[in-house]
Design a protein around this motif. Structure first.
Motif, PDB file in Angstrom:
ATOM      1  N   PHE A  59       0.831  -1.206   0.000  1.00  0.00           N
ATOM      2  CA  PHE A  59       0.000   0.000   0.000  1.00  0.00           C
ATOM      3  C   PHE A  59       0.867   1.259   0.000  1.00  0.00           C
ATOM      4  O   PHE A  59       0.655   2.180  -0.796  1.00  0.00           O
ATOM      5  CB  PHE A  59      -0.946   0.041   1.197  1.00  0.00           C
ATOM      6  CG  PHE A  59      -1.699   1.351   1.269  1.00  0.00           C
ATOM      7  CD1 PHE A  59      -2.783   1.587   0.434  1.00  0.00           C
ATOM      8  CD2 PHE A  59      -1.275   2.364   2.119  1.00  0.00           C
ATOM      9  CE1 PHE A  59      -3.436   2.818   0.444  1.00  0.00           C
ATOM     10  CE2 PHE A  59      -1.929   3.596   2.149  1.00  0.00           C
ATOM     11  CZ  PHE A  59      -3.011   3.818   1.301  1.00  0.00           C
ATOM     12  N   LYS A  67      -2.696   7.031  -3.133  1.00  0.00           N
ATOM     13  CA  LYS A  67      -2.953   6.965  -1.693  1.00  0.00           C
ATOM     14  C   LYS A  67      -3.880   8.097  -1.251  1.00  0.00           C
ATOM     15  O   LYS A  67      -4.765   7.899  -0.407  1.00  0.00           O
ATOM     16  CB  LYS A  67      -1.629   7.024  -0.918  1.00  0.00           C
ATOM     17  CG  LYS A  67      -0.781   5.763  -1.058  1.00  0.00           C
ATOM     18  CD  LYS A  67       0.470   5.801  -0.212  1.00  0.00           C
ATOM     19  CE  LYS A  67       1.535   6.694  -0.785  1.00  0.00           C
ATOM     20  NZ  LYS A  67       2.848   6.516  -0.096  1.00  0.00           N
ATOM     21  N   TYR A  70      -7.599   7.847  -0.852  1.00  0.00           N
ATOM     22  CA  TYR A  70      -8.148   7.161   0.322  1.00  0.00           C
ATOM     23  C   TYR A  70      -8.083   8.018   1.582  1.00  0.00           C
ATOM     24  O   TYR A  70      -8.316   7.528   2.681  1.00  0.00           O
ATOM     25  CB  TYR A  70      -7.416   5.835   0.524  1.00  0.00           C
ATOM     26  CG  TYR A  70      -7.603   4.891  -0.647  1.00  0.00           C
ATOM     27  CD1 TYR A  70      -8.848   4.316  -0.896  1.00  0.00           C
ATOM     28  CD2 TYR A  70      -6.563   4.621  -1.532  1.00  0.00           C
ATOM     29  CE1 TYR A  70      -9.039   3.468  -1.979  1.00  0.00           C
ATOM     30  CE2 TYR A  70      -6.749   3.774  -2.613  1.00  0.00           C
ATOM     31  CZ  TYR A  70      -7.983   3.211  -2.838  1.00  0.00           C
ATOM     32  OH  TYR A  70      -8.192   2.370  -3.905  1.00  0.00           O
ATOM     33  N   GLU A  71      -7.752   9.294   1.410  1.00  0.00           N
ATOM     34  CA  GLU A  71      -7.748  10.245   2.528  1.00  0.00           C
ATOM     35  C   GLU A  71      -9.117  10.930   2.537  1.00  0.00           C
ATOM     36  O   GLU A  71      -9.390  11.805   1.717  1.00  0.00           O
ATOM     37  CB  GLU A  71      -6.613  11.259   2.376  1.00  0.00           C
ATOM     38  CG  GLU A  71      -6.370  12.066   3.633  1.00  0.00           C
ATOM     39  CD  GLU A  71      -4.964  12.670   3.657  1.00  0.00           C
ATOM     40  OE1 GLU A  71      -4.454  12.916   4.762  1.00  0.00           O
ATOM     41  OE2 GLU A  71      -4.366  12.885   2.587  1.00  0.00           O
ATOM     42  N   GLY A  80      -8.994   5.011   6.900  1.00  0.00           N
ATOM     43  CA  GLY A  80      -8.293   5.267   5.651  1.00  0.00           C
ATOM     44  C   GLY A  80      -6.913   5.856   5.840  1.00  0.00           C
ATOM     45  O   GLY A  80      -6.252   5.649   6.863  1.00  0.00           O
ATOM     46  N   TYR A  81      -6.481   6.625   4.851  1.00  0.00           N
ATOM     47  CA  TYR A  81      -5.103   7.116   4.752  1.00  0.00           C
ATOM     48  C   TYR A  81      -4.939   8.486   5.406  1.00  0.00           C
ATOM     49  O   TYR A  81      -5.819   9.346   5.285  1.00  0.00           O
ATOM     50  CB  TYR A  81      -4.731   7.208   3.263  1.00  0.00           C
ATOM     51  CG  TYR A  81      -3.362   7.762   2.981  1.00  0.00           C
ATOM     52  CD1 TYR A  81      -2.216   7.091   3.406  1.00  0.00           C
ATOM     53  CD2 TYR A  81      -3.210   8.947   2.266  1.00  0.00           C
ATOM     54  CE1 TYR A  81      -0.948   7.598   3.137  1.00  0.00           C
ATOM     55  CE2 TYR A  81      -1.946   9.460   1.982  1.00  0.00           C
ATOM     56  CZ  TYR A  81      -0.818   8.783   2.421  1.00  0.00           C
ATOM     57  OH  TYR A  81       0.424   9.276   2.147  1.00  0.00           O
ATOM     58  N   TRP A 101      -2.204   4.472   7.969  1.00  0.00           N
ATOM     59  CA  TRP A 101      -3.528   4.007   7.569  1.00  0.00           C
ATOM     60  C   TRP A 101      -4.293   3.621   8.834  1.00  0.00           C
ATOM     61  O   TRP A 101      -3.692   3.174   9.817  1.00  0.00           O
ATOM     62  CB  TRP A 101      -3.402   2.776   6.662  1.00  0.00           C
ATOM     63  CG  TRP A 101      -4.727   2.220   6.214  1.00  0.00           C
ATOM     64  CD1 TRP A 101      -5.489   1.292   6.861  1.00  0.00           C
ATOM     65  CD2 TRP A 101      -5.445   2.571   5.034  1.00  0.00           C
ATOM     66  NE1 TRP A 101      -6.644   1.043   6.162  1.00  0.00           N
ATOM     67  CE2 TRP A 101      -6.649   1.822   5.030  1.00  0.00           C
ATOM     68  CE3 TRP A 101      -5.200   3.447   3.973  1.00  0.00           C
ATOM     69  CZ2 TRP A 101      -7.602   1.904   4.008  1.00  0.00           C
ATOM     70  CZ3 TRP A 101      -6.144   3.526   2.956  1.00  0.00           C
ATOM     71  CH2 TRP A 101      -7.323   2.771   2.986  1.00  0.00           C
ATOM     72  N   HIS A 102      -5.603   3.769   8.810  1.00  0.00           N
ATOM     73  CA  HIS A 102      -6.429   3.363   9.942  1.00  0.00           C
ATOM     74  C   HIS A 102      -7.484   2.336   9.535  1.00  0.00           C
ATOM     75  O   HIS A 102      -8.322   2.603   8.673  1.00  0.00           O
ATOM     76  CB  HIS A 102      -7.152   4.575  10.552  1.00  0.00           C
ATOM     77  CG  HIS A 102      -6.331   5.338  11.527  1.00  0.00           C
ATOM     78  ND1 HIS A 102      -6.666   6.584  11.999  1.00  0.00           N
ATOM     79  CD2 HIS A 102      -5.148   5.027  12.149  1.00  0.00           C
ATOM     80  CE1 HIS A 102      -5.749   7.003  12.845  1.00  0.00           C
ATOM     81  NE2 HIS A 102      -4.823   6.083  12.951  1.00  0.00           N
ATOM     82  N   VAL A 123      -9.419  -0.638  -0.239  1.00  0.00           N
ATOM     83  CA  VAL A 123      -8.354  -0.319  -1.194  1.00  0.00           C
ATOM     84  C   VAL A 123      -8.534  -1.181  -2.444  1.00  0.00           C
ATOM     85  O   VAL A 123      -8.314  -2.399  -2.415  1.00  0.00           O
ATOM     86  CB  VAL A 123      -6.961  -0.546  -0.565  1.00  0.00           C
ATOM     87  CG1 VAL A 123      -5.856  -0.288  -1.591  1.00  0.00           C
ATOM     88  CG2 VAL A 123      -6.778   0.358   0.644  1.00  0.00           C
ATOM     89  N   ASN A 130      -7.546  -5.254   2.954  1.00  0.00           N
ATOM     90  CA  ASN A 130      -8.514  -5.058   4.039  1.00  0.00           C
ATOM     91  C   ASN A 130      -8.772  -6.333   4.828  1.00  0.00           C
ATOM     92  O   ASN A 130      -8.841  -6.305   6.064  1.00  0.00           O
ATOM     93  CB  ASN A 130      -9.822  -4.506   3.478  1.00  0.00           C
ATOM     94  CG  ASN A 130      -9.695  -3.053   3.053  1.00  0.00           C
ATOM     95  OD1 ASN A 130      -9.200  -2.759   1.970  1.00  0.00           O
ATOM     96  ND2 ASN A 130     -10.118  -2.138   3.919  1.00  0.00           N
ATOM     97  N   ARG A 174      -3.267   0.714  13.204  1.00  0.00           N
ATOM     98  CA  ARG A 174      -2.598   1.775  12.443  1.00  0.00           C
ATOM     99  C   ARG A 174      -1.269   1.296  11.860  1.00  0.00           C
ATOM    100  O   ARG A 174      -0.227   1.382  12.523  1.00  0.00           O
ATOM    101  CB  ARG A 174      -2.340   2.985  13.341  1.00  0.00           C
ATOM    102  CG  ARG A 174      -1.509   4.069  12.678  1.00  0.00           C
ATOM    103  CD  ARG A 174      -1.072   5.162  13.641  1.00  0.00           C
ATOM    104  NE  ARG A 174      -2.110   6.148  13.867  1.00  0.00           N
ATOM    105  CZ  ARG A 174      -1.903   7.300  14.491  1.00  0.00           C
ATOM    106  NH1 ARG A 174      -0.704   7.609  14.927  1.00  0.00           N
ATOM    107  NH2 ARG A 174      -2.907   8.145  14.678  1.00  0.00           N
TER     108      ARG A 174
END
Length: 316
Positions: A59, A67, A70-71, A80-81, A101-102, A123, A130, A174
């Motif tokens: 990732f 990336k 995904y924020e 997410g990011y 990432w969370h 993702v 995931n 995380r």
């Protein structure tokens, strides 16, 4: 004490009352003294750990533009990011030298939560990312439940006191990437000195070096677990709930020596949070004449909101 104590979860899980009591006393005393332990015989298999690191590295190797898709705006970094330099330690203005990432809780159908958790961000480029992340999430949550059971006994509570609050809790996994350092950091470090917000933190990846813990005497010591051990520390919520009996110790991730700046670092903490409606009021078992009540009453959700503002993930 020049390293954190090591404990064996197999002692607690054994049917031998003396071994179980040994674990309870060892981890309880370590958390009173330094707030950190290294734990062996957790529920993460070597295969799962290897797969998780493979997915995490894949990732973070994606292009920055990918990336950033995904924020997710408006989530305060809960899922997410979270891009490079966005988070900082409480009271520090320089952003940490990391991106992360969370993964968050996917509650069971019978959880009866008083809140709704955001959905995890999927993702598309990595079909196993995931699923692997959430499998590790479950094994870390299971490990954490047993640690909290031991601490409940140490404090003088019923063994399963934390079970309801920590199961289906607002926990976060995380994966963190500390990229190679390419120029003089100007006061920034990979992770500034801080205490964790939550009940306990279970950390994968500390064996790669850089994690330091602040002893009571003000000396920083390296936390160096064995490769198959998790580092587990007390967070501010548990310190508050136990009226400072168990210590949330300040820790940091230092920058490597200059000749190692070109190496990235990965670590994967699991921040074990309770349900947001858990009360963190100081436990009666932890209040006496020598240690009167230190904190005002508050819920876990209220406390979390305060701290997310302080570290820059949530706007006031």
């Amino acid at each position: 004490m020049n390293n954190i104590p090591s404990v064996d979860l197999a002692d607690f899980l054994s049917e031998d009352p003396k071994r179980k009591e040994k674990f309870v006393n060892e981890i309880g005393k370590a958390y009173e003294e330094i707030g950190f332990v290294a734990l062996k015989n957790h529920f993460l298999s070597d295969n799962l750990v290897d797969n998780l690191y493979k997915e995490v590295k894949s990732f973070f190797d994606l292009p920055v533009e990918t990336k950033k898709n995904y924020e997710i705006e408006g989530l305060a970094g809960q899922r997410g990011y979270i891009s490079f330099g966005k988070e900082h330690a409480k009271g520090k203005k320089e952003g940490d030298l990391k991106e992360f990432w969370h993964f968050g809780q996917e509650p069971s159908e019978d959880a009866k939560l008083s809140e709704e958790y955001p959905e995890n961000v999927q993702v598309e480029e990595l079909p196993d990312f995931n699923e692997t992340g959430m499998e590790a999430y479950r094994m870390l949550e299971k490990t954490g439940i047993y640690v909290l059971r031991a601490l409940a006994l140490y404090i003088g509570l019923e063994e399963h006191y934390f079970d309801h609050w920590a199961s289906n809790g607002n926990s976060i996994l995380r994966p963190i990437h500390y990229p190679p350092i390419t120029e003089e950091p100007k006061g920034a470090v990979r992770a500034g000195a801080h205490g964790d917000i939550n009940l306990i933190t279970l950390l994968m990846g500390a064996s790669t070096g850089g994690l330091q813990v602040l002893r009571k005497d003000g000396e920083w010591i390296d936390a160096v677990p064995q490769e198959d051990e998790l580092v587990i520390n007390v967070g501010d919520m548990l310190e508050r709930h136990t009226n400072n009996k168990l210590r949330s110790t300040i820790h940091r991730v230092t920058n490597p020596p200059k000749d190692q700046w070109g190496k990235p670092r990965y670590s994967i903490p699991f921040f074990m949070h309770p349900r947001s409606d858990m009360r963190l009021d100081c436990l009666e078992e932890c209040i006496d004449e020598d240690n009167p009540k230190q904190y005002e009453d508050i819920t876990a959700g209220e406390f979390l909101h305060q701290r997310l503002v302080e570290i820059g993930l949530l706007k006031k």
